[in-house]
Design a protein around this motif. Structure first.
Motif, mmCIF file in Angstrom:
data_model
loop_
_atom_site.group_PDB
_atom_site.id
_atom_site.type_symbol
_atom_site.label_atom_id
_atom_site.label_comp_id
_atom_site.label_asym_id
_atom_site.label_seq_id
_atom_site.Cartn_x
_atom_site.Cartn_y
_atom_site.Cartn_z
ATOM 1 N N LYS A 1 0.810 -1.218 0.000
ATOM 2 C CA LYS A 1 0.000 0.000 0.000
ATOM 3 C C LYS A 1 0.843 1.267 0.000
ATOM 4 N N MET A 2 2.127 1.140 0.210
ATOM 5 C CA MET A 2 2.996 2.298 0.325
ATOM 6 C C MET A 2 3.363 2.812 -1.059
ATOM 7 N N GLY A 3 2.860 3.990 -1.418
ATOM 8 C CA GLY A 3 3.180 4.589 -2.694
ATOM 9 C C GLY A 3 4.399 5.477 -2.587
ATOM 10 N N ILE A 4 4.936 5.859 -3.760
ATOM 11 C CA ILE A 4 6.138 6.686 -3.784
ATOM 12 C C ILE A 4 5.893 8.040 -3.125
ATOM 13 N N ASP A 5 4.726 8.616 -3.368
ATOM 14 C CA ASP A 5 4.429 9.911 -2.734
ATOM 15 C C ASP A 5 4.460 9.795 -1.219
ATOM 16 N N HIS B 1 17.248 7.218 -3.199
ATOM 17 C CA HIS B 1 17.356 8.666 -3.426
ATOM 18 C C HIS B 1 16.206 9.151 -4.311
ATOM 19 N N ALA B 2 15.883 8.373 -5.348
ATOM 20 C CA ALA B 2 14.775 8.744 -6.237
ATOM 21 C C ALA B 2 13.447 8.721 -5.490
ATOM 22 N N ALA B 3 13.215 7.680 -4.687
ATOM 23 C CA ALA B 3 11.960 7.568 -3.942
ATOM 24 C C ALA B 3 11.802 8.706 -2.950
ATOM 25 N N MET B 4 12.885 9.112 -2.309
ATOM 26 C CA MET B 4 12.821 10.210 -1.351
ATOM 27 C C MET B 4 12.482 11.533 -2.034
ATOM 28 N N HIS B 5 12.732 11.607 -3.336
ATOM 29 C CA HIS B 5 12.401 12.802 -4.103
ATOM 30 C C HIS B 5 11.104 12.633 -4.889
ATOM 31 N N GLY B 6 10.318 11.616 -4.531
ATOM 32 C CA GLY B 6 8.988 11.448 -5.100
ATOM 33 C C GLY B 6 8.950 10.850 -6.485
ATOM 34 N N ARG B 7 10.006 10.145 -6.899
ATOM 35 C CA ARG B 7 10.030 9.533 -8.221
ATOM 36 C C ARG B 7 10.071 8.015 -8.117
ATOM 37 N N ASP B 8 9.391 7.337 -9.050
ATOM 38 C CA ASP B 8 9.429 5.881 -9.085
ATOM 39 C C ASP B 8 10.384 5.384 -10.157
ATOM 40 N N PHE B 9 11.314 6.215 -10.579
ATOM 41 C CA PHE B 9 12.333 5.830 -11.547
ATOM 42 C C PHE B 9 13.629 6.561 -11.204
ATOM 43 N N VAL B 10 14.755 5.942 -11.570
ATOM 44 C CA VAL B 10 16.072 6.485 -11.250
ATOM 45 C C VAL B 10 16.595 7.312 -12.415
ATOM 46 N N LEU B 11 17.181 8.462 -12.104
ATOM 47 C CA LEU B 11 17.844 9.310 -13.085
ATOM 48 C C LEU B 11 19.364 9.217 -12.907
ATOM 49 N N PRO B 12 20.123 9.538 -13.938
ATOM 50 C CA PRO B 12 21.582 9.615 -13.749
ATOM 51 C C PRO B 12 21.979 10.579 -12.637
ATOM 52 N N ASP B 13 21.168 11.610 -12.414
ATOM 53 C CA ASP B 13 21.453 12.557 -11.332
ATOM 54 C C ASP B 13 21.460 11.873 -9.969
ATOM 55 N N ASP B 14 20.600 10.854 -9.787
ATOM 56 C CA ASP B 14 20.580 10.111 -8.523
ATOM 57 C C ASP B 14 21.902 9.375 -8.326
ATOM 58 N N VAL C 1 27.117 10.669 -19.815
ATOM 59 C CA VAL C 1 25.809 10.438 -19.199
ATOM 60 C C VAL C 1 24.849 9.911 -20.257
ATOM 61 N N PRO C 2 24.072 8.860 -19.943
ATOM 62 C CA PRO C 2 23.139 8.326 -20.931
ATOM 63 C C PRO C 2 22.097 9.349 -21.353
ATOM 64 N N VAL C 3 21.801 9.361 -22.635
ATOM 65 C CA VAL C 3 20.823 10.297 -23.183
ATOM 66 C C VAL C 3 19.507 9.553 -23.408
ATOM 67 N N GLY C 4 18.393 10.227 -23.064
ATOM 68 C CA GLY C 4 17.094 9.609 -23.245
ATOM 69 C C GLY C 4 16.338 9.513 -21.943
ATOM 70 N N SER C 5 15.110 9.060 -22.027
ATOM 71 C CA SER C 5 14.242 8.991 -20.859
ATOM 72 C C SER C 5 14.637 7.844 -19.968
ATOM 73 N N ALA C 6 14.580 8.101 -18.644
ATOM 74 C CA ALA C 6 14.820 7.045 -17.651
ATOM 75 C C ALA C 6 13.519 6.535 -17.079
ATOM 76 N N ARG C 7 12.400 6.970 -17.640
ATOM 77 C CA ARG C 7 11.098 6.591 -17.094
ATOM 78 C C ARG C 7 10.727 5.166 -17.513
ATOM 79 N N ARG C 8 9.809 4.606 -16.729
ATOM 80 C CA ARG C 8 9.283 3.289 -17.050
ATOM 81 C C ARG C 8 8.442 3.394 -18.316
ATOM 82 N N ASN C 9 8.604 2.432 -19.212
ATOM 83 C CA ASN C 9 7.824 2.469 -20.446
ATOM 84 C C ASN C 9 6.389 2.057 -20.206
#
Length: 334
Positions: A10-14, A269-282, A326-334
């Motif tokens: 039940k625990m969501g990223i938000d 780090h991504a989850a603490m910033h409200g994201r369900d996907f990892v970025l290179p910045d993380d 750094v990889p170019v392109g979206s890091a989001r879930r498809n």
């Protein structure tokens, strides 16, 4: 379905982000002006890693560990590492029971959700090694019997700089078990002045209450594990690790364990910033605390280093991060 699983699903990223912010705020009521150290410590906790806090005495290493542990309603134990501490003082010992006429294993302080190790490098290498199995395999083996450590299990250890008298440098194998190493640093003048006012009669730690219970913490950890990491981001983490192994200023690079823990920490780090996907910045944000303590410089690099420019290994890691594409392109879930 167990209660723990029900909470975790039940625990969501938000919600993870909101509860992480509450923990950070709670810790900062005691540890002021150290947001980066606080968030790094919480990142390690949510990633189910182990944290090494290294700095000179008196800057709040143990206070940070105690405050983070107090903010979570979980079992906590504390070990004061000294030269005469034995491995059995950490893991436990078998004691003969006269009534039952058999040996019974008495659990040591390592059997807790959060284990605070004070000045770990003042203990002998033999005692330090007692933690290796606990930290990596989450278990203790004594007299041929294996005892599991209840999850979550995190070691938050403090150590003084190795140049200080009476310390034993942690071996490479021991350092590699720690997900991250951070330093506290001295407080600003304003924070130090405020500390003198708030701690004249009592410590703010005494009034601190937990803001997250054990089931909620397990739910946060479960949610972090399901944060999505794209293939390009994984390749980026591997490229960083491989670059440390090939760098001319390093004679020991990052292990495969370091790559795995870098991704785990990046997910937290991504989850603490409200994201369900990892970025290179993380990955970039955690490269120094996760990789630096595992690396060993060459003697030539040490001799050529300007001490006024900061820690050598940190500078090398930052350079490698800057030089790695750094990889170019979206890091989001498809």
């Amino acid at each position: 379905m167990t209660e723990t699983t029900a909470v975790a699903t039940k625990m969501g990223i938000d919600e993870v982000g909101a509860r992480a912010a509450a923990i950070v705020q709670n810790v900062e009521a005691v540890i002021a002006g150290k947001r980066e150290a606080v968030t790094s410590a919480l990142t390690v906790l949510l990633a189910e890693g182990h944290l090494l806090i290294e700095d000179v005495p008196g800057v709040g290493k143990t206070m940070l560990a105690k405050t983070l542990a107090r903010s979570v309603d979980a079992t906590v134990s504390r070990i004061q590492f000294t030269p005469d501490l034995l491995p059995s003082d950490v893991t436990g010992v078998s004691v003969f029971d006269q009534a039952s006429r058999r040996f019974e294993f008495k659990h040591g302080p390592v059997f807790a959700n959060i284990v605070i190790g004070d000045e770990i490098n003042r203990a002998s290498p033999k005692t330090q090694s007692a933690l290796l199995e606990c930290m990596e395999e989450r278990q203790v083996t004594a007299d041929g019997t294996t005892y599991r450590l209840e999850p979550p299990f995190t070691v938050i250890a403090t150590q003084n700089p190795v140049e200080m008298e009476g310390t034993y440098p942690l071996p490479e194998a021991q350092r590699d078990r720690f997900m991250a190493r951070i330093s506290m640093g001295y407080p600003s003048s304003a924070d130090e002045l405020a500390m003198l006012s708030t701690r004249e009669t009592s410590s703010p730690l005494d009034a601190l209450e937990p803001v997250v219970d054990l089931d909620e913490l397990r739910g946060m950890i479960e949610a972090v594990q399901h944060v999505f990491t794209s293939q390009p981001v994984k390749e980026y983490a591997v490229d960083l690790a491989r670059a440390t192994r090939e760098d001319r200023q390093l004679r020991l690079g990052a292990s495969p364990r370091a790559t795995l823990q870098l991704i785990r920490a990046a997910k937290a780090h991504a989850a603490m910033h409200g994201r369900d996907f990892v970025l290179p910045d993380d990955v970039d944000a955690l490269a120094v605390p996760v990789l630096a303590h595992r690396l060993v410089p060459t003697s030539r690099a040490v001799g050529a280093h300007d001490r006024d420019s900061g820690p050598l290994i940190d500078a090398i890691v930052r350079r490698i991060v800057g030089e790695t594409p750094v990889p170019v392109g979206s890091a989001r879930r498809n």
